[in-house]
Design a protein around this motif. Sequence first.
Motif, PDB file in Angstrom:
ATOM      1  N   ALA A   1       0.830  -1.213   0.000  1.00 45.36           N
ATOM      2  CA  ALA A   1       0.000   0.000   0.000  1.00 45.36           C
ATOM      3  C   ALA A   1       0.857   1.253   0.000  1.00 45.36           C
ATOM      4  N   THR A   2       2.015   1.219   0.669  1.00 39.87           N
ATOM      5  CA  THR A   2       2.893   2.397   0.659  1.00 39.87           C
ATOM      6  C   THR A   2       3.472   2.655  -0.735  1.00 39.87           C
ATOM      7  N   HIS A   3       3.443   1.637  -1.579  1.00 34.07           N
ATOM      8  CA  HIS A   3       3.890   1.774  -2.966  1.00 34.07           C
ATOM      9  C   HIS A   3       2.717   1.994  -3.922  1.00 34.07           C
ATOM     10  N   GLY A   4       1.522   2.170  -3.357  1.00 31.22           N
ATOM     11  CA  GLY A   4       0.346   2.410  -4.182  1.00 31.22           C
ATOM     12  C   GLY A   4      -0.376   1.160  -4.632  1.00 31.22           C
ATOM     13  N   ASP A   5       0.068  -0.001  -4.160  1.00 33.41           N
ATOM     14  CA  ASP A   5      -0.549  -1.268  -4.554  1.00 33.41           C
ATOM     15  C   ASP A   5      -1.551  -1.684  -3.482  1.00 33.41           C
ATOM     16  N   LYS A   6      -2.792  -1.288  -3.669  1.00 33.82           N
ATOM     17  CA  LYS A   6      -3.810  -1.533  -2.649  1.00 33.82           C
ATOM     18  C   LYS A   6      -4.628  -2.797  -2.903  1.00 33.82           C
ATOM     19  N   THR A   7      -4.401  -3.466  -4.005  1.00 36.08           N
ATOM     20  CA  THR A   7      -5.143  -4.691  -4.320  1.00 36.08           C
ATOM     21  C   THR A   7      -4.172  -5.840  -4.571  1.00 36.08           C
ATOM     22  N   THR A   8      -4.688  -7.037  -4.444  1.00 31.75           N
ATOM     23  CA  THR A   8      -3.884  -8.217  -4.737  1.00 31.75           C
ATOM     24  C   THR A   8      -3.472  -8.225  -6.209  1.00 31.75           C
ATOM     25  N   TYR A   9      -4.360  -7.763  -7.060  1.00 35.09           N
ATOM     26  CA  TYR A   9      -4.049  -7.677  -8.488  1.00 35.09           C
ATOM     27  C   TYR A   9      -2.827  -6.775  -8.710  1.00 35.09           C
ATOM     28  N   ALA A  10      -2.795  -5.635  -8.022  1.00 39.03           N
ATOM     29  CA  ALA A  10      -1.667  -4.707  -8.163  1.00 39.03           C
ATOM     30  C   ALA A  10      -0.374  -5.334  -7.647  1.00 39.03           C
ATOM     31  N   ILE A  11      -0.465  -6.087  -6.561  1.00 41.85           N
ATOM     32  CA  ILE A  11       0.716  -6.787  -6.042  1.00 41.85           C
ATOM     33  C   ILE A  11       1.229  -7.781  -7.077  1.00 41.85           C
ATOM     34  N   ALA A  12       0.328  -8.537  -7.670  1.00 43.79           N
ATOM     35  CA  ALA A  12       0.714  -9.518  -8.689  1.00 43.79           C
ATOM     36  C   ALA A  12       1.382  -8.837  -9.875  1.00 43.79           C
ATOM     37  N   LYS A  13       0.806  -7.750 -10.336  1.00 45.55           N
ATOM     38  CA  LYS A  13       1.366  -7.060 -11.507  1.00 45.55           C
ATOM     39  C   LYS A  13       2.759  -6.508 -11.209  1.00 45.55           C
ATOM     40  N   ARG A  14       2.950  -5.924 -10.032  1.00 47.61           N
ATOM     41  CA  ARG A  14       4.256  -5.344  -9.700  1.00 47.61           C
ATOM     42  C   ARG A  14       5.316  -6.435  -9.514  1.00 47.61           C
ATOM     43  N   THR A  15       4.936  -7.546  -8.911  1.00 52.09           N
ATOM     44  CA  THR A  15       5.920  -8.561  -8.534  1.00 52.09           C
ATOM     45  C   THR A  15       6.204  -9.589  -9.620  1.00 52.09           C
ATOM     46  N   GLY A  16       5.291  -9.735 -10.569  1.00 51.29           N
ATOM     47  CA  GLY A  16       5.475 -10.748 -11.601  1.00 51.29           C
ATOM     48  C   GLY A  16       4.997 -12.125 -11.174  1.00 51.29           C
ATOM     49  N   VAL A  17       4.398 -12.194  -9.996  1.00 53.86           N
ATOM     50  CA  VAL A  17       3.799 -13.446  -9.525  1.00 53.86           C
ATOM     51  C   VAL A  17       2.451 -13.573 -10.227  1.00 53.86           C
ATOM     52  N   SER A  18       2.062 -14.783 -10.574  1.00 54.47           N
ATOM     53  CA  SER A  18       0.782 -14.937 -11.261  1.00 54.47           C
ATOM     54  C   SER A  18      -0.355 -14.410 -10.384  1.00 54.47           C
ATOM     55  N   ILE A  19      -1.382 -13.922 -11.036  1.00 54.48           N
ATOM     56  CA  ILE A  19      -2.518 -13.350 -10.315  1.00 54.48           C
ATOM     57  C   ILE A  19      -3.156 -14.395  -9.411  1.00 54.48           C
ATOM     58  N   SER A  20      -3.351 -15.607  -9.925  1.00 53.73           N
ATOM     59  CA  SER A  20      -3.982 -16.649  -9.114  1.00 53.73           C
ATOM     60  C   SER A  20      -3.115 -17.002  -7.904  1.00 53.73           C
ATOM     61  N   SER A  21      -1.803 -17.049  -8.083  1.00 53.84           N
ATOM     62  CA  SER A  21      -0.913 -17.337  -6.953  1.00 53.84           C
ATOM     63  C   SER A  21      -0.978 -16.220  -5.919  1.00 53.84           C
TER      64      SER A  21
ATOM     65  N   TYR B   1      -3.414 -14.229  -5.223  1.00 47.16           N
ATOM     66  CA  TYR B   1      -4.657 -14.336  -4.461  1.00 47.16           C
ATOM     67  C   TYR B   1      -4.573 -15.468  -3.438  1.00 47.16           C
ATOM     68  N   ARG B   2      -3.959 -16.578  -3.800  1.00 47.42           N
ATOM     69  CA  ARG B   2      -3.824 -17.694  -2.849  1.00 47.42           C
ATOM     70  C   ARG B   2      -2.899 -17.324  -1.696  1.00 47.42           C
ATOM     71  N   TYR B   3      -1.828 -16.580  -1.984  1.00 44.74           N
ATOM     72  CA  TYR B   3      -0.925 -16.139  -0.916  1.00 44.74           C
ATOM     73  C   TYR B   3      -1.655 -15.210   0.053  1.00 44.74           C
ATOM     74  N   VAL B   4      -2.397 -14.266  -0.496  1.00 45.02           N
ATOM     75  CA  VAL B   4      -3.073 -13.271   0.337  1.00 45.02           C
ATOM     76  C   VAL B   4      -4.196 -13.888   1.163  1.00 45.02           C
ATOM     77  N   ASP B   5      -4.904 -14.863   0.603  1.00 41.51           N
ATOM     78  CA  ASP B   5      -5.994 -15.466   1.391  1.00 41.51           C
ATOM     79  C   ASP B   5      -5.490 -16.588   2.309  1.00 41.51           C
ATOM     80  N   GLY B   6      -4.189 -16.890   2.231  1.00 40.27           N
ATOM     81  CA  GLY B   6      -3.599 -17.862   3.144  1.00 40.27           C
ATOM     82  C   GLY B   6      -3.738 -19.310   2.728  1.00 40.27           C
ATOM     83  N   SER B   7      -4.302 -19.562   1.557  1.00 41.24           N
ATOM     84  CA  SER B   7      -4.482 -20.953   1.133  1.00 41.24           C
ATOM     85  C   SER B   7      -3.210 -21.558   0.534  1.00 41.24           C
ATOM     86  N   ALA B   8      -2.196 -20.713   0.287  1.00 41.70           N
ATOM     87  CA  ALA B   8      -0.916 -21.201  -0.239  1.00 41.70           C
ATOM     88  C   ALA B   8       0.198 -20.302   0.267  1.00 41.70           C
TER      89      ALA B   8
END
Length: 77
Positions: free
Chosen positions: A14-34, A36-43
């Motif tokens: 959020a301090t970098h302007g990434d307030k959604t899981t989608y934004a985190i995925a786009k910035r990091t290069g991690v797949s969007i589905s992954s 979401y699984r990291y953020v919800d704790g299922s993986a």
Amino acid sequence: MYRLNVSRLQDIAATHGDKTTYAIAKRTGVSISSAYRYVDGSAQPDLISALRIAEAYDLDIRTLMDRVEDERAGAAA
């Protein structure tokens, strides 16, 4: 054993302007589905994904990970 500290990741993102899981995925290069699984704790991220996340936010990987007791160790006793 280590686990991703999701709330810390979200705060840092959020301090970098990434307030959604989608934004985190786009910035990091991690797949969007992954992401979401990291953020919800299922993986948990593998080492490469954890490094990608840390590098994207210019962090030491240990900033994002918390050491936890291995639940399997208690079951083996």
